[in-house]
Design a protein around this motif. Sequence first.
Motif, PDB file in Angstrom:
ATOM      1  N   THR A  62       0.711  -1.047  -0.019  1.00 55.99           N
ATOM      2  CA  THR A  62      -0.201   0.066   0.063  1.00 55.99           C
ATOM      3  C   THR A  62       0.882   1.264   0.063  1.00 55.99           C
ATOM      4  N   GLU A  63       2.347   1.286   0.031  1.00 62.24           N
ATOM      5  CA  GLU A  63       3.077   2.302  -0.220  1.00 62.24           C
ATOM      6  C   GLU A  63       3.709   2.341  -1.555  1.00 62.24           C
ATOM      7  N   PRO A  64       3.903   3.672  -1.927  1.00 60.12           N
ATOM      8  CA  PRO A  64       4.512   3.642  -3.391  1.00 60.12           C
ATOM      9  C   PRO A  64       5.945   2.847  -3.447  1.00 60.12           C
ATOM     10  N   GLN A  65       6.009   2.171  -4.509  1.00 60.34           N
ATOM     11  CA  GLN A  65       7.133   1.513  -4.646  1.00 60.34           C
ATOM     12  C   GLN A  65       8.426   2.554  -5.311  1.00 60.34           C
ATOM     13  N   ALA A  66       8.015   3.353  -6.167  1.00 61.88           N
ATOM     14  CA  ALA A  66       8.771   4.180  -6.572  1.00 61.88           C
ATOM     15  C   ALA A  66       7.875   5.794  -6.806  1.00 61.88           C
TER      16      ALA A  66
END
Length: 167
Positions: A122-126
């Motif tokens: 659920t967190e941005p990978q990039a």
Amino acid sequence: QKLTDIFAINGKIYLLDGGVGRLIILDEELIKNRKFTSINNINAADISKSGKYVVFTQSQDYSSELLVYNKNNELIFTYKYAENYPVAAAVNPDGTKVCAVSINENGGELYSVLAIFNLDNTEPQAQYVSAGNFITELHWEGNTLFALGNTAAISCDLYNNFVEYNF
């Protein structure tokens, strides 16, 4: 496939996938729970061939929310933006990644923020910030993302290497 239309009829929101003729209906309960009070709250949406789809909305509690659903209209995850405003969103063809572009300003300069999510997190990978560039279009070609703004185009490969092409 790109979403071709978003519209509302009798309190229901419809996402039309013109590529395969699929229509997704966000029912009244879902609209109420997610605070979709009108079609104007949805800034962007996209659907993948796998049926997973993303809706990028303005929010009553935050600047914006990115909502990702599976093909059964079940919420996979929500990502809330405290300060950025929603512009565009796209799901890659196999439904494993989502990209969202939001905008903000700093010292009078507009900037676009690209955020790429793996759907298992659920967190941005990039993330990538493009200063002075108003990005309005996103497109996945396989696992490569292409973004188009008013001053530059950006690509991002499978390994999250961003390249900006100014024009």
